[in-house]
Every structure is written in C-alpha cells, then in structure tokens.
Motif scaffolding. Structure first.
Motif, PDB file in Angstrom:
ATOM      1  N   ASN A   1      25.159  -7.300   3.429  1.00 29.48           N
ATOM      2  CA  ASN A   1      25.236  -5.958   3.116  1.00 29.48           C
ATOM      3  C   ASN A   1      23.649  -5.253   3.327  1.00 29.48           C
ATOM      4  OD1 ASN A   1      27.950  -4.597   3.603  1.00 29.48           O
ATOM      5  ND2 ASN A   1      27.981  -6.888   2.372  1.00 29.48           N
ATOM      6  N   HIS A   2      23.375  -3.885   3.722  1.00 26.98           N
ATOM      7  CA  HIS A   2      22.496  -3.598   2.848  1.00 26.98           C
ATOM      8  C   HIS A   2      22.473  -2.040   2.175  1.00 26.98           C
ATOM      9  CE1 HIS A   2      17.455  -2.337   3.690  1.00 26.98           C
ATOM     10  NE2 HIS A   2      18.343  -1.543   4.299  1.00 26.98           N
ATOM     11  N   MET A   3      21.687  -1.994   1.892  1.00 27.74           N
ATOM     12  CA  MET A   3      21.752  -0.466   1.129  1.00 27.74           C
ATOM     13  C   MET A   3      20.125   0.290   0.410  1.00 27.74           C
ATOM     14  SD  MET A   3      23.678  -0.012  -2.977  1.00 27.74           S
ATOM     15  CE  MET A   3      25.791   0.161  -2.195  1.00 27.74           C
ATOM     16  N   GLU A   4      20.766   1.977   0.738  1.00 28.01           N
ATOM     17  CA  GLU A   4      19.811   2.424   0.197  1.00 28.01           C
ATOM     18  C   GLU A   4      20.213   3.498  -0.596  1.00 28.01           C
ATOM     19  OE1 GLU A   4      16.722   3.092   3.043  1.00 28.01           O
ATOM     20  OE2 GLU A   4      17.453   1.433   4.524  1.00 28.01           O
ATOM     21  N   ILE A   5      18.981   3.646  -1.811  1.00 27.15           N
ATOM     22  CA  ILE A   5      19.681   4.545  -2.268  1.00 27.15           C
ATOM     23  C   ILE A   5      18.221   5.693  -3.067  1.00 27.15           C
ATOM     24  CG2 ILE A   5      20.442   4.828  -4.698  1.00 27.15           C
ATOM     25  CD1 ILE A   5      21.974   2.638  -5.321  1.00 27.15           C
ATOM     26  N   VAL A   6      18.325   6.750  -2.002  1.00 25.90           N
ATOM     27  CA  VAL A   6      17.122   7.198  -2.768  1.00 25.90           C
ATOM     28  C   VAL A   6      18.215   8.467  -4.025  1.00 25.90           C
ATOM     29  CG1 VAL A   6      15.666   9.640  -1.390  1.00 25.90           C
ATOM     30  CG2 VAL A   6      16.571   7.438  -0.760  1.00 25.90           C
ATOM     31  N   CYS A   7      17.297   8.537  -5.274  1.00 25.44           N
ATOM     32  CA  CYS A   7      16.933   9.623  -6.102  1.00 25.44           C
ATOM     33  C   CYS A   7      16.084   9.999  -6.710  1.00 25.44           C
ATOM     34  CB  CYS A   7      17.458   8.438  -7.504  1.00 25.44           C
ATOM     35  SG  CYS A   7      19.110   8.005  -7.542  1.00 25.44           S
ATOM     36  N   ARG A   8      15.785  11.652  -5.929  1.00 22.62           N
ATOM     37  CA  ARG A   8      15.124  12.776  -6.425  1.00 22.62           C
ATOM     38  C   ARG A   8      15.679  14.099  -7.127  1.00 22.62           C
ATOM     39  NH1 ARG A   8      11.680  15.709  -2.588  1.00 22.62           N
ATOM     40  NH2 ARG A   8       9.629  15.570  -3.298  1.00 22.62           N
ATOM     41  N   GLY A   9      14.788  14.444  -8.178  1.00 20.34           N
ATOM     42  CA  GLY A   9      15.442  14.893  -9.419  1.00 20.34           C
ATOM     43  C   GLY A   9      16.848  15.065  -9.342  1.00 20.34           C
ATOM     44  N   THR A  10      17.732  15.790  -8.965  1.00 18.38           N
ATOM     45  CA  THR A  10      19.329  15.673  -9.291  1.00 18.38           C
ATOM     46  C   THR A  10      20.334  15.406  -7.511  1.00 18.38           C
ATOM     47  OG1 THR A  10      19.260  18.595  -8.141  1.00 18.38           O
ATOM     48  CG2 THR A  10      18.816  17.650 -10.450  1.00 18.38           C
TER      49      THR A  10
ATOM     50  N   ALA B   1       0.683  -1.044  -0.168  1.00 18.59           N
ATOM     51  CA  ALA B   1       0.823  -0.270  -0.022  1.00 18.59           C
ATOM     52  C   ALA B   1       0.646   1.373   0.224  1.00 18.59           C
ATOM     53  CB  ALA B   1      -0.619  -0.240   0.440  1.00 18.59           C
ATOM     54  N   ALA B   2       1.946   0.993   0.341  1.00 20.31           N
ATOM     55  CA  ALA B   2       2.866   2.344   0.642  1.00 20.31           C
ATOM     56  C   ALA B   2       3.724   2.460  -0.625  1.00 20.31           C
ATOM     57  CB  ALA B   2       3.673   2.004   1.691  1.00 20.31           C
TER      58      ALA B   2
ATOM     59  N   ARG C   1       7.867   4.609  -5.842  1.00 16.54           N
ATOM     60  CA  ARG C   1       8.298   5.696  -7.076  1.00 16.54           C
ATOM     61  C   ARG C   1       7.965   6.577  -5.768  1.00 16.54           C
ATOM     62  NH1 ARG C   1       7.718   5.633 -12.239  1.00 16.54           N
ATOM     63  NH2 ARG C   1       7.394   3.514 -12.237  1.00 16.54           N
ATOM     64  N   LEU C   2       8.761   8.383  -5.700  1.00 12.09           N
ATOM     65  CA  LEU C   2       8.771   8.779  -5.254  1.00 12.09           C
ATOM     66  C   LEU C   2       8.358  10.182  -6.070  1.00 12.09           C
ATOM     67  CD1 LEU C   2      11.767   9.059  -3.456  1.00 12.09           C
ATOM     68  CD2 LEU C   2      10.113   8.537  -2.591  1.00 12.09           C
TER      69      LEU C   2
ATOM     70  N   HIS D   1      12.638   4.379 -14.562  1.00 12.89           N
ATOM     71  CA  HIS D   1      12.661   4.941 -13.214  1.00 12.89           C
ATOM     72  C   HIS D   1      13.489   5.728 -13.343  1.00 12.89           C
ATOM     73  CE1 HIS D   1      11.269   0.760 -11.389  1.00 12.89           C
ATOM     74  NE2 HIS D   1      12.011   0.594 -12.042  1.00 12.89           N
ATOM     75  N   GLU D   2      12.439   6.780 -11.925  1.00  6.64           N
ATOM     76  CA  GLU D   2      13.070   8.490 -12.180  1.00  6.64           C
ATOM     77  C   GLU D   2      13.391   8.672 -10.737  1.00  6.64           C
ATOM     78  OE1 GLU D   2      12.149  13.018 -13.883  1.00  6.64           O
ATOM     79  OE2 GLU D   2      10.566  11.085 -14.299  1.00  6.64           O
ATOM     80  N   ASP D   3      12.212   9.143 -10.234  1.00  8.16           N
ATOM     81  CA  ASP D   3      13.034   9.455  -8.345  1.00  8.16           C
ATOM     82  C   ASP D   3      11.724   8.347  -8.155  1.00  8.16           C
ATOM     83  OD1 ASP D   3      13.280  11.970  -9.023  1.00  8.16           O
ATOM     84  OD2 ASP D   3      11.352  12.578  -9.914  1.00  8.16           O
ATOM     85  N   PHE D   4      13.237   7.512  -7.048  1.00  8.57           N
ATOM     86  CA  PHE D   4      12.841   6.388  -6.491  1.00  8.57           C
ATOM     87  C   PHE D   4      13.361   6.149  -5.122  1.00  8.57           C
ATOM     88  CE2 PHE D   4      15.708   6.080  -9.491  1.00  8.57           C
ATOM     89  CZ  PHE D   4      17.162   5.427  -8.881  1.00  8.57           C
ATOM     90  N   HIS D   5      12.950   5.608  -4.138  1.00  3.83           N
ATOM     91  CA  HIS D   5      13.948   4.495  -3.206  1.00  3.83           C
ATOM     92  C   HIS D   5      14.031   3.534  -3.232  1.00  3.83           C
ATOM     93  CE1 HIS D   5      14.081   4.449   1.787  1.00  3.83           C
ATOM     94  NE2 HIS D   5      14.307   3.770   1.300  1.00  3.83           N
ATOM     95  N   LEU D   6      15.372   2.835  -3.803  1.00  2.71           N
ATOM     96  CA  LEU D   6      15.794   1.691  -3.503  1.00  2.71           C
ATOM     97  C   LEU D   6      16.170   0.776  -2.594  1.00  2.71           C
ATOM     98  CD1 LEU D   6      16.174  -0.494  -5.929  1.00  2.71           C
ATOM     99  CD2 LEU D   6      18.429   0.208  -6.156  1.00  2.71           C
ATOM    100  N   VAL D   7      15.960  -0.113  -2.082  1.00  2.00           N
ATOM    101  CA  VAL D   7      16.297  -0.980  -0.853  1.00  2.00           C
ATOM    102  C   VAL D   7      17.273  -1.996  -1.366  1.00  2.00           C
ATOM    103  CG1 VAL D   7      15.244   0.363   0.673  1.00  2.00           C
ATOM    104  CG2 VAL D   7      15.125  -1.744  -0.026  1.00  2.00           C
TER     105      VAL D   7
END
Length: 215
Positions: free
Chosen positions: A139-148, A12-13, A208-209, A59-65
């Motif tokens: 290992n745990h990685m998180e990447i946030v890409c939003r705009g620049t 749902a999120a 998606r963000l 994908h453009e603006d996103f939170h990837l884990v």
C-alpha cells in the motif's frame, strides 16, 4: 522489488530517505527489540518488546510518503509530531492507523470504531473510504501536516483533508505537540504465523514544508 532510490532532483527538492542508513536516525523505545532492516525494508517482528520506533529528529510541517505491507491481524500506525516527554504518542501528537481491516472484527469478535480503520486519524477522523489492499500486497500512503491542517491519502484516495483544531476530540489538537518525532508503532499480533515478520515498510521519504501562514 519496489524499492526506490532518491534521485538528485528529489534530493534537491528536499526529500530525505529515512531508511537510507537502516535504523541510523531512529531509536527503538522500550527494550529496543522487534525491528530490523533487510535490503532497505523495515520489518516489524513478532518477537520483541519495543512498542515503537521514533526518529531522532523532530518534525513540524512536512510531507511524508511510505509504502507498507501487512500480514493477518497486524496492528501498527504512524505517529506524527509526538512529544518525547509525554505518554501515548497517539495522543501527545497524533497517529494514522494501520490495521488488518479485513480480519480484525471477525477474529476478535469486536466492532471497530470508524476512526480505528486503516488510514484513520486515530481517535478523531474516519477514512472517507476503506481502500486497504489485500494482506500481503503493498500500500502507498502520503501524509501532509502543515500548521493545523492534515491531509492523508491511501492508494491514491484522499481519506481526509481537515483542520485538526476544528475537531471536537480529547485531548484537543490545540493542546497537542506542534512539533515532535515521527514514529512507527509495533503492536505484534498474538498469534504467530510462518513469517516472523508481520509488517513491512519501504520508501519512507520526508521533506520539510514551509510554515503555514499565520491565521
């Protein structure tokens, strides 16, 4: 076994499990060989000629884990917003590096650039700290890409939080794709080990963000 399943709340999120259906939704570049999914875990094999996997969706603006585990002399990475029509995804889009930091310089008798260590924004930004766990550990990685903006976190440590368009690199990020595929790089080690797998990925989730406000 460390694998997680999306709950109804997670769905749902907006979260999606990119390995929920194995390699459905992915394409292997080149000859298509060198990857498999076993019990929900993506495995990178020593044998095979494909240089990377890429998502069928852009994908453009996103939170990837994701979680990853590497063996000695592993070389991989996560491509972001890579252009399907151009050359090296690390530079048509961008790449977060995954490398055997522990052994690379000693074995190759070379000196890595600070932007070549695990978690770096390849060719552009060094990680603030080297927090890669021992080979064989997850290992745990998180990447946030939003705009620049891009934020990369490894094992709970923020490695950088940067405006990519402010970086003085070639090619400039302003000239790179603003949307594109997510990829997993496969550079198999030259030396074989007893394990036919040299890297593993699990719990690869994305949401998606909302677009960043106009500047």
């Amino acid at each position: 076994d460390g694998r997680r399943s999306l709950t109804s709340h997670g769905t749902a999120a907006g979260w999606t499990d990119l390995l929920a259906d194995g390699l459905d939704g992915w394409t292997a570049a080149g000859n298509g060989q060198g990857f498999r999914v076993t019990d929900g875990v993506l495995e990178l094999l020593h044998e095979g000629g494909s240089p990377h996997l890429l998502t069928d969706a852009d994908h453009e603006d996103f939170h990837l884990v994701l979680d990853f585990q590497i063996q000695d002399m592993a070389n991989s990475g996560i491509f972001l917003r890579a252009d399907r029509t151009k050359g090296n995804p690390a530079f048509s889009g961008r790449e977060v590096q995954i490398l055997d930091d522990h052994n690379w310089e000693r074995v190759t008798k070379s000196t890595l650039k600070d932007w070549q260590f695990t978690g770096s924004l390849y060719g552009a930004v060094a990680p603030s700290r080297r927090v890669l766990r021992p080979n064989g550990a997850w290992n745990h990685m998180e990447i946030v890409c939003r705009g620049t903006r891009q934020i990369t976190t490894l094992n709970g440590v923020v490695l950088y939080d940067i405006d990519t368009h402010a970086l003085d690199v070639k090619p400039p990020f302003a000239e790179r794709a603003a949307t594109g595929f997510i990829g997993i790089q496969r550079h198999a080690p030259a030396a074989k080990t007893d394990d036919e797998v040299y890297a593993r990925f699990r719990n690869v989730l994305i949401r998606r963000l909302p677009a960043a406000p106009a500047r």
